[in-house]
Design a protein around this motif. Structure first.
Motif, PDB file in Angstrom:
ATOM      1  N   TRP A 188       0.898  -1.150   0.118  1.00 16.25           N
ATOM      2  CA  TRP A 188      -0.045  -0.140  -0.146  1.00 16.25           C
ATOM      3  C   TRP A 188       0.903   1.212   0.084  1.00 16.25           C
ATOM      4  CZ3 TRP A 188      -4.052  -1.587   4.117  1.00 16.25           C
ATOM      5  CH2 TRP A 188      -4.746  -2.371   3.629  1.00 16.25           C
ATOM      6  N   LEU A 211      -7.081   2.129  -4.376  1.00 20.34           N
ATOM      7  CA  LEU A 211      -5.818   1.200  -4.007  1.00 20.34           C
ATOM      8  C   LEU A 211      -5.824   0.555  -2.527  1.00 20.34           C
ATOM      9  CD1 LEU A 211      -2.892  -0.051  -4.368  1.00 20.34           C
ATOM     10  CD2 LEU A 211      -1.834   2.537  -3.567  1.00 20.34           C
ATOM     11  N   LEU A 212      -6.354   1.337  -1.800  1.00 23.08           N
ATOM     12  CA  LEU A 212      -6.763   1.065  -0.186  1.00 23.08           C
ATOM     13  C   LEU A 212      -7.675   0.038  -0.038  1.00 23.08           C
ATOM     14  CD1 LEU A 212      -5.943   4.234   1.506  1.00 23.08           C
ATOM     15  CD2 LEU A 212      -4.338   2.455   1.203  1.00 23.08           C
TER      16      LEU A 212
END
Length: 86
Positions: free
Chosen positions: A34, A83-84
């Motif tokens: 991440w 993305l998270l």
């Protein structure tokens, strides 16, 4: 050193950092993955901002530069959230 040369040098450096980080991505897991993704997005944002300001000449047109920077920030924030979540 001219502004264009300085910008080009910065773009090459940022691209080298992006490449190095992308090469490390397959070995990363969890929070490291991440953080690397967020760092890649930040590097992409910095490169886009440099291109807008120095190569497209928007440094002379501050309201336009601010508008494009805002749109870029919004897109990067959306991609960071995606993305998270992924």
């Amino acid at each position: 050193m001219t502004r264009e040369t300085r910008t080009w040098t910065l773009l090459v450096g940022l691209s080298a950092l992006s490449t190095l980080l992308a090469l490390l991505l397959p070995d990363l897991t969890g929070i490291g993955l991440w953080l690397a993704g967020a760092a890649l997005l930040a590097l992409a944002f910095a490169k886009a901002r440099l291109i807008l300001a120095d190569y497209l000449g928007l440094a002379a047109a501050r309201p336009w530069l601010a508008g494009f920077t805002g749109v870029l920030a919004l897109l990067m924030s959306l991609w960071l959230v995606l993305l998270l979540v992924a």
